[in-house]
Design a protein around this motif. Structure first.
Motif, mmCIF file in Angstrom:
data_model
loop_
_atom_site.group_PDB
_atom_site.id
_atom_site.type_symbol
_atom_site.label_atom_id
_atom_site.label_comp_id
_atom_site.label_asym_id
_atom_site.label_seq_id
_atom_site.Cartn_x
_atom_site.Cartn_y
_atom_site.Cartn_z
ATOM 1 N N THR A 1 84.491 30.556 57.384
ATOM 2 C CA THR A 1 85.492 29.589 56.909
ATOM 3 C C THR A 1 86.342 30.123 55.767
ATOM 4 N N ASP A 2 85.753 30.965 54.911
ATOM 5 C CA ASP A 2 86.511 31.449 53.756
ATOM 6 C C ASP A 2 86.401 32.955 53.530
ATOM 7 N N GLY A 3 85.583 33.642 54.336
ATOM 8 C CA GLY A 3 85.470 35.081 54.190
ATOM 9 C C GLY A 3 84.551 35.532 53.076
ATOM 10 N N ASN A 4 83.870 34.595 52.419
ATOM 11 C CA ASN A 4 82.938 34.970 51.361
ATOM 12 C C ASN A 4 81.638 35.511 51.953
ATOM 13 N N ILE A 5 80.965 36.364 51.203
ATOM 14 C CA ILE A 5 79.701 36.944 51.640
ATOM 15 C C ILE A 5 78.543 36.064 51.191
ATOM 16 N N LEU A 6 77.713 35.660 52.153
ATOM 17 C CA LEU A 6 76.603 34.756 51.884
ATOM 18 C C LEU A 6 75.318 35.502 51.533
ATOM 19 N N ALA A 7 75.099 36.634 52.176
ATOM 20 C CA ALA A 7 73.880 37.416 51.963
ATOM 21 C C ALA A 7 74.079 38.805 52.555
ATOM 22 N N ILE A 8 73.080 39.644 52.379
ATOM 23 C CA ILE A 8 73.098 40.997 52.941
ATOM 24 C C ILE A 8 71.878 41.166 53.851
ATOM 25 N N MET A 9 72.136 41.502 55.098
ATOM 26 C CA MET A 9 71.053 41.769 56.043
ATOM 27 C C MET A 9 70.740 43.265 56.020
ATOM 28 N N THR A 10 69.453 43.624 55.951
ATOM 29 C CA THR A 10 69.067 45.030 55.931
ATOM 30 C C THR A 10 68.081 45.324 57.052
ATOM 31 N N GLN A 11 67.971 46.596 57.384
ATOM 32 C CA GLN A 11 67.015 47.017 58.408
ATOM 33 C C GLN A 11 65.590 46.665 58.002
ATOM 34 N N LYS A 12 65.242 46.904 56.740
ATOM 35 C CA LYS A 12 63.878 46.645 56.290
ATOM 36 C C LYS A 12 63.540 45.157 56.332
ATOM 37 N N LEU A 13 64.501 44.301 56.021
ATOM 38 C CA LEU A 13 64.270 42.859 56.092
ATOM 39 C C LEU A 13 64.032 42.407 57.529
ATOM 40 N N LEU A 14 64.766 42.983 58.467
ATOM 41 C CA LEU A 14 64.598 42.624 59.872
ATOM 42 C C LEU A 14 63.221 43.041 60.379
ATOM 43 N N LEU A 15 62.768 44.237 60.000
ATOM 44 C CA LEU A 15 61.447 44.682 60.430
ATOM 45 C C LEU A 15 60.354 43.821 59.797
ATOM 46 N N LYS A 16 60.541 43.455 58.537
ATOM 47 C CA LYS A 16 59.576 42.591 57.858
ATOM 48 C C LYS A 16 59.536 41.212 58.507
ATOM 49 N N PHE A 17 60.691 40.704 58.912
ATOM 50 C CA PHE A 17 60.747 39.410 59.594
ATOM 51 C C PHE A 17 59.929 39.466 60.881
ATOM 52 N N PHE A 18 60.090 40.541 61.649
ATOM 53 C CA PHE A 18 59.347 40.683 62.899
ATOM 54 C C PHE A 18 57.852 40.719 62.624
ATOM 55 N N ALA A 19 57.441 41.534 61.648
ATOM 56 C CA ALA A 19 56.019 41.692 61.346
ATOM 57 C C ALA A 19 55.393 40.405 60.813
ATOM 58 N N THR A 20 56.197 39.581 60.137
ATOM 59 C CA THR A 20 55.679 38.388 59.486
ATOM 60 C C THR A 20 55.665 37.168 60.399
ATOM 61 N N PHE A 21 56.718 36.994 61.186
ATOM 62 C CA PHE A 21 56.879 35.741 61.917
ATOM 63 C C PHE A 21 56.671 35.840 63.428
ATOM 64 N N PHE A 22 56.652 37.058 63.978
ATOM 65 C CA PHE A 22 56.408 37.174 65.412
ATOM 66 C C PHE A 22 54.927 36.909 65.667
ATOM 67 N N PRO A 23 54.593 35.995 66.598
ATOM 68 C CA PRO A 23 53.189 35.636 66.818
ATOM 69 C C PRO A 23 52.371 36.777 67.423
ATOM 70 N N ASN A 24 51.291 37.144 66.737
ATOM 71 C CA ASN A 24 50.338 38.150 67.219
ATOM 72 C C ASN A 24 50.994 39.444 67.709
ATOM 73 N N PRO A 25 51.770 40.107 66.882
ATOM 74 C CA PRO A 25 52.435 41.346 67.332
ATOM 75 C C PRO A 25 51.431 42.437 67.693
#
Length: 255
Positions: free
Chosen positions: A44-68
Motif C-alpha cells: 500500500t505504501d512501499g514501506n518495509i515491514l520486516a526482513i526475511m532471511t534464509q536462517k529464519l526460514l530454516l528455523k521456522f521449518f525446524a520449529t513448526f513443521f510437525p515431526n520433521p
C-alpha cells in the motif's frame, strides 16, 4: 560495488517480496537470486515491514513443521542426498594474508574459508564478515596481516567452528545449523580433514527441490526461471505501483 560483485546494473535492482506472498515464494526468490535477506514490503505504501532471511526460514521449518525427524527425505545422509559442496573446496592456511582471503571471497564468490593445517585438518574458519568488521572499525591497514593474527581478534560472540560428518543425516545437519545459528557447517572426514561445506541455502534447496533430483550446484550452472507460486493480479499491480523505500539489498552469495 556492483562491478566488484559481478553484477550488472539491471541485476542490481532491489529485490523484495510482498507481505501477502507465500513462504514458498520467499524461499524461491532467495535461492534463485542467491541472496540471504529479502525485505518484506507493504504494497500500500512501499514501506518495509520486516526482513526475511534464509536462517529464519530454516528455523521456522525446524520449529513448526510437525515431526520433521520422521520425514524420509531427512533420514538420508548428506552425502547420499548430495546436500552441500564436496569438491573444489576453497581453504586457507594460517599464514595467508587477509587481503588474499578477501580476493578469494570476491573472485570465487564464497563467504568463508576453512583454515587447515599442513595435514588439511580443520583448525579454524575465516569469513567475509570478519573482513566487514575490520572495515567497520576502519582497520584497513591490517589487511596485510596473517589470518593467524586476525583470528586472535575474533569478535567475542564467535562460538567456534561448527562441523559435521558426511554420514550425518540431513535432519541432524538441519538441527545443528538451527541450534548453532550459523550459516554453514564444515564437513570433515574421520581424520578431521576438510572435505566439504554445507550451508543453510543447501538445506533450503534440498527441501524445495529434492523431488527433481537436481542439486543446488547443478542449478547454478544454468539459467532457470523463478519457481513457486505466481503472484495474483493485485500483487502484480502493487509491485508495479509501489517502490520500496530506504532499504539496501543484501546480494551476498553463500558458498
Amino acid at each position: 560495488l556492483c562491478h566488484v560483485k559481478g553484477m550488472s546494473n539491471e541485476a542490481s535492482k532491489i529485490s523484495y517480496i510482498l507481505a501477502e506472498s507465500s513462504l514458498h515464494s520467499a524461499i524461491c526468490r532467495l535461492l534463485e537470486e542467491k541472496i540471504h535477506r529479502l525485505p518484506i514490503m507493504d504494497p500500500t505504501d512501499g514501506n518495509i515491514l520486516a526482513i526475511m532471511t534464509q536462517k529464519l526460514l530454516l528455523k521456522f521449518f525446524a520449529t513448526f513443521f510437525p515431526n520433521p525427524e520422521d520425514l524420509k527425505i531427512l533420514k538420508v545422509s548428506i552425502r547420499e542426498a548430495k546436500v552441500g559442496t564436496f569438491d573444489d573446496i576453497k581453504v586457507a592456511k594460517m599464514d595467508m594474508k587477509i587481503i588474499d582471503a578477501l580476493n578469494i571471497f570476491v573472485s570465487e564468490r564464497v563467504s568463508a574459508l576453512p583454515i587447515v593445517d599442513q595435514d588439511h585438518k580443520l583448525i579454524h574458519i575465516y569469513s567475509k564478515f570478519d573482513v566487514i568488521n575490520l572495515a567497520a572499525e576502519k582497520s584497513y591497514s591490517y589487511l596485510d596481516v596473517s589470518l593467524k593474527e586476525a583470528i586472535s581478534h575474533k569478535t567475542p560472540w564467535f562460538s567456534g567452528v561448527h562441523g559435521c560428518k558426511p554420514s550425518d543425516t540431513v535432519y541432524q545437519v538441519l538441527q545443528r545449523l538451527v541450534k548453532a545459528e550459523v550459516s554453514r557447517l564444515v564437513v570433515t572426514n574421520e581424520h578431521e580433514q576438510v572435505i566439504g561445506v554445507v550451508t543453510v541455502a543447501d538445506l533450503l534447496y534440498y527441501l524445495m527441490y529434492h523431488q527433481t533430483g537436481e542439486t543446488r550446484k547443478e542449478s547454478d550452472t544454468k539459467s532457470t526461471e523463478l519457481t513457486g507460486e505466481e503472484e495474483n493480479d493485485s500483487e502484480k499491480k502493487a509491485t508495479n505501483e509501489a517502490t520500496p523505500k530506504d532499504i539496501r539489498n543484501d546480494t551476498q552469495t553463500d558458498s
